[in-house]
Design a protein around this motif. Structure first.
Motif: not given
Lengths: 295, 412
Positions: B179-180, B183-184, B186-188, B332
């Motif tokens: 999960s980190s 988030c790091q 920025d998977v969107r 990223r």
């Protein structure tokens, strides 16, 4: 290059100066952002592509122009309350299985660090309903969500969920609930009104006693797999093994030469060191609501 | 959105037994009964009628039946412990039932009855404290009660299942790290990403869930790639369609269209009628690969994710080298690996290069607690790995302009 890759007027962007100097700014023609790195004219930022280094008019220092990812929002936001940081946020996103299309409730909103991350994870098609019982904080949070461009996915309300619940309109329509409240056990009854069977509730509390009381309440109220977790980020720094320390520079010439040889042998080596870390943030408690045919 | 209450034909379900072992099952057309460890088979009809979250227990009549979740933990109202273990001897003499007695019991009784018999035939059970009794019964139940809990095949559940079964299968990637990383990076939804996923396809699958069919995940591979996690997440067709495989050789070659992966199929075999259909399929595949490759090359990506295990360090470095130039400035880069040294070296190089900002190397310290009234403490595991592996992440920046030395930067 598409226009999406460039910062436009009205965009909420990040200006990155250092690990502790991260600024969130809404770009507007004619405006200037002033900070310790200098004066940054928005007119010179608008139209630049993300990843550019933007310069101040004087001094030549630069800030990196970056997209406002939830991570950077957390680093840049104004603290109205104690905020939740990366390790806990990413953990709770995972525990709640936050993804597009899901509906999630959050109480309280606080400074909006979790809301910004959850909101982004639920887009498109999902929705975050976030509740804050402090009227002024709710107003500020609402303004922030507008600034971040999250209003399509985040609904912010002023409401005390422990006393008044989450509202009729959400009854049985929520896939996950996150509680960051002083007394999360007091909200469990209301959580059961909105959470679907199989949905998860996650609470964040700094004290063991809070977790204990909440866990007891959850078990009594038809939740299973009650788990308590603690997660902390351990950060590592790095330095070049070759870089000389001040102390060594003061030594004799002979000693210096010797050290230069030693340096040559270490060329390309990196030394890691542990950086200060938060020793405690809070405990996460997660539980799953029982199937519909078990009360 | 779909949040099915019951596992359906064609979907997956994760089962957890009373000892905590987990296994994923595919309820495909050929699926008959589910076999969980040493337990007798669970009929598929029963499975399809059991909602996620429910418990099935094997009763004395040999049938698998629904069993309610118990909320029965000891009350804390009178938690004052009076008894102690002063007079308990640890000489294995307390239990009057022999192992063969227990075996016979198990043939005729339910697991619950076996646990009850064990307790009533224990000379010391009655003198134990309330908490100790509870612990005793729980331990005996784990061993003798045959039950399974139905769990949803979410990214977290699958990650824990694979991790418990074999750490190396997911290259040591724990669910908190998974999960980190997302988030790091920025998977969107709407983003474009390059990924090297050596963790059973779970990273790719979790990314596809986040994209929800909008955006692209280019999955870099060499030889083959594991798809277990990708399939077991029960992704929709739209979610799956956002993931496109790309061979490393095509990325590293100066003439990508002459690499084996992208070379158009030769027509030599097509003359034979039997092979015609196959040749047609091959041509379609070649066109698809070309389209995917061109789509990747059309624009740089927003994020680069590399999750590699101990044996894939060389591959990870190769992928990093060919993919970094395809990462857009502002994008990223996130790497996960088991070893600190290669990560630290990259961290140092990236920080010194001026081509990255926000370069961070971190680990996650995560531990789980037993949470029970008056007995809350971290689980005691003799060989736990509270920190697992390393995450290196950074934002790429455009480093082409005039540059002042990094030393001139204001330090905070």
């Amino acid at each position: 290059m598409t226009s999406e890759e460039c910062a436009r007027e009205g965009d909420f962007v990040i200006l990155w100066g250092s690990y502790t100097q991260i600024f969130g700014v809404v770009l507007k023609h004619g405006e200037i952002t002033n900070n310790r790195f200098g004066n940054f004219h928005h007119d010179e930022i608008i139209g630049r592509s993300y990843g550019s280094k933007v310069r101040s008019r004087k001094g030549g220092l630069w800030l990196a122009l970056l997209r406002a990812s939830p991570e950077f929002v957390t680093h840049s936001l104004t603290h109205r309350t104690q905020i939740v940081y990366h390790a806990d946020i990413s953990m709770l996103r995972c525990l709640l299985d936050a993804r597009p299309g899901r509906v999630i409730c959050e109480a309280g909103t606080g400074s909006g660090s979790v809301s910004a991350s959850l909101g982004r994870a639920l887009r498109p098609g999902g929705r975050l309903h976030t509740f804050e019982f402090h009227e002024e904080r709710q107003r500020q949070a609402q303004a922030d969500f507008e600034k971040y461009g999250l209003l399509d996915v985040v609904t912010s309300r002023h409401r005390d969920v422990c006393n008044n619940g989450f509202g009729e309109d959400l009854r049985g329509a929520v896939h996950g609930v996150f509680l960051d409240l002083p007394a999360p056990w007091a909200a469990v009854g209301h959580v059961s009104e909105v959470l679907v069977p199989g949905g998860k509730v996650v609470t964040f509390s700094p004290c063991v006693e809070q977790v204990d009381k909440t866990a007891t309440e959850l078990r009594r109220s038809g939740y299973f797999d009650v788990r308590m977790l603690e997660t902390l980020a351990v950060n590592w720094g790095v330095r070049d093994a070759e870089a000389k320390s001040k102390k060594r520079r003061l030594g004799s010439k002979e000693a210096e030469e010797k050290e230069e040889d030693a340096d040559a042998a270490r060329r390309g080596e990196w030394l890691s060191y542990q950086m200060p870390m938060r020793s405690h943030t809070g405990y996460l408690l997660v539980a799953t609501r029982c199937p519909a045919d078990e009360p | 959105m779909a949040f099915p209450a019951f596992p359906a034909r064609g979907a997956h379900v994760v089962l957890r037994d009373s000892e905590g072992a987990q296994k994923v099952f595919f309820l495909g057309a050929n699926c008959q009964d589910l076999r969980m460890g040493k337990y007798p088979a669970i009929p598929l009809d029963t499975v399809l009628a059991t909602p996620y979250g429910a418990i099935l227990r094997r009763e004395a009549n040999g049938k698998w039946q629904r069993h309610r979740h118990s909320s029965g933990e000891a009350d804390t109202a009178d938690a004052e412990v009076q008894e102690n273990n002063q007079h308990l001897a640890q000489d294995n003499s307390a239990q009057s039932l022999t192992p063969s007695d227990v075996r016979d019991l198990k043939k005729t009784c339910s697991g619950d009855a076996v646990v009850e018999a064990l307790a009533s035939n224990s000379a010391t059970f009655a003198s134990k404290t309330k908490f100790a009794k509870e612990k005793y019964l729980k331990k005996k139940a784990q061993k003798h009660v045959q039950q399974v809990t139905f769990l949803r095949p979410s990214a977290m559940e699958l990650c824990e299942t694979y991790y418990k079964a074999s750490r190396s299968k997911v290259c040591g990637l724990r669910y908190d790290y998974l999960s980190s990383i997302l988030c790091q990076a920025d998977v969107r939804s709407g983003g474009r990403y390059l990924v090297l996923d050596c963790a059973a396809g779970l990273v790719t699958g979790a990314m596809a869930q986040q994209l929800a069919g909008v955006g692209q995940v280019f999955r870099v591979f060499k030889g083959g790639f594991p798809e277990k996690g990708f399939f077991e997440l029960d992704l929709s067709e739209a979610e799956k369609a956002a993931v496109r495989p790309i061979a490393v050789e095509a990325l590293s070659s100066h003439e990508p269209f002459s690499t084996e992966w992208l070379r158009p199929a030769s027509n030599a075999e097509a003359e034979e009628p039997v092979a015609a259909g196959r040749a047609e399929a091959r041509a379609t595949r070649a066109r698809q690969r070309k389209a995917d490759f061109e789509s990747l090359e059309a624009q740089p990506v927003h994020g680069l994710l590399i999750v590699a295990g101990e044996d894939e360090l060389d591959l990870a470095m190769e992928v990093l080298e060919v993919c970094l130039p395809r990462l857009s400035p502002g994008g990223r880069a996130v790497l996960f690996g088991q070893h600190m040294q290669p990560m630290a070296a990259l961290q140092g190089q990236w920080r010194a290069s001026g081509g990255f900002v926000d370069v961070r190397l971190m680990q996650l310290f995560t531990r789980e607690f037993q949470v029970l009234p008056a007995r809350t403490h971290p689980f005691m595991v003799s060989e736990s790995q509270l920190c697992e592996g390393f995450i290196l992440c950074a934002s790429k920046v455009d480093n082409t302009g005039p540059e002042e030395p990094p030393a001139k930067r204001v330090c905070s």
